[in-house]
Design an enzyme around this catalytic site. Sequence first.
Site, mmCIF file in Angstrom:
data_model
loop_
_atom_site.group_PDB
_atom_site.id
_atom_site.type_symbol
_atom_site.label_atom_id
_atom_site.label_comp_id
_atom_site.label_asym_id
_atom_site.label_seq_id
_atom_site.Cartn_x
_atom_site.Cartn_y
_atom_site.Cartn_z
ATOM 1 N N HIS A 194 0.810 -1.213 0.000
ATOM 2 C CA HIS A 194 0.000 0.000 0.000
ATOM 3 C C HIS A 194 0.845 1.267 0.000
ATOM 4 C CE1 HIS A 194 -3.955 -2.088 1.499
ATOM 5 N NE2 HIS A 194 -3.454 -2.596 0.384
ATOM 6 N N TYR A 244 -3.253 4.370 -2.770
ATOM 7 C CA TYR A 244 -3.043 4.645 -1.345
ATOM 8 C C TYR A 244 -2.096 5.821 -1.131
ATOM 9 C CZ TYR A 244 -5.438 0.310 -0.230
ATOM 10 O OH TYR A 244 -6.394 -0.675 -0.104
#
Length: 421
Positions: A194, A244
């Site tokens: 992420h 992200y």
Amino acid sequence: MKLAVVGGGSTYTPELIDGFARLRDTLPIEELVLVDPAADRLELVGGLARRIFAKQDHAGRITTTTDVDAGVADADAVLLQLRVGGQAARERDETWPLECGCVGQETTGAGGLAKALRTVPVVLDIAERVRRANPDAWIIDFTNPVGIVTRALLQAGHKAVGLCNVAIGFQRKFARLLDVNPSEVHLDHVGLNHLTWELGVRLGGPDGENVLPRLLAEHGEAIAADLRMDRRIVDRLGVVPSYYLRYFYAHDEVVRELGTKPSRAAEVAAMEKELLAMYGDPALDEKPELLAKRGGAFYSEAAVDLAASLLGDGGSPVQVVNTYNRGTLPFLPDDAVIEVQARVGRDGAAPLPVPALDPLYAGLIANVTAYEDLALDAALRGGRDRVFKALLAHPLIGQFDYAEGLTDRLIAHNREHLAWA
């Protein structure tokens, strides 16, 4: 071949089952066990899973159990996709950080730390049960935060590889834009779970032509919109960041946005209620279209590919996974867990070489890795001071007063899951 899925009562599971059914030549499963403490959900998901297998003429047997030890017994591989505390805990993770002016998200920032603290002890307990049942079994971790959880597993000596669907999602999107088969698209995917960037998009293999400049020139608007980022960010970087990264590149904007709408957890909870009602329909024998909105796109294909490579010769030789750094990024410790292209086989995952990174990316990776070190220490040993230090180290927090306030809130909202609190 026997596989067990811990967290098998998840509404994600039919996506996984559909992949197992379609790709049975790649991963020939004879027995699949769905394990989950929520017996009511488990039976709904298990019933649909059997109907999907039957419709697609898969000869494998699907069983369900609430007993982890029984479920993982003699399994060749165990997939972990659990959520400690359920959507109610996620709802809290996404809301109380906003009270301090910080991003509320389930895998990064303060919410991500809360999830790690709840999850790591549970996962390690399950992994010990897997090791007792079959020390040769592979553990495939899809449980967030994947980087921290996978590092906990590896550090404890388990045969584990972490998996995320971000890379395969990009691969499929780029393939559509280029009008080629996904297998022709190779990503220069680098970073932490992420926290990754696609530094190149190559056709034909790792040494193929880099078509990323063409993709950005011809489809930059669509790519940026998909990321929910201003196109100027993508154009200025000249690479494609994971969505992200929006929490880092547009933090204040995201905080304002999150404060004006229902949480993602609330949306997912409503969706799950609808999905479970669908799963209970005995006429349903395929994954419903609504499941695509739940998230986890292409998870099943990535999971099949990884399991097939770890257990035999059926998967792709190179895949994006989460595994030990082992010198791949020289500015990180060898035992940091990174997310990169790796050669995968029966012996596990070996990261492929990565060119020297621009300090713009290396600096953030190093910062978040330091946070993950502290987060894992807090998850393993507990204590308010360790939680505070992890929060203070996180680049999305980084201020004393914020870290103090978030520490108190984190403990208050998670006390039932923290043995030391």
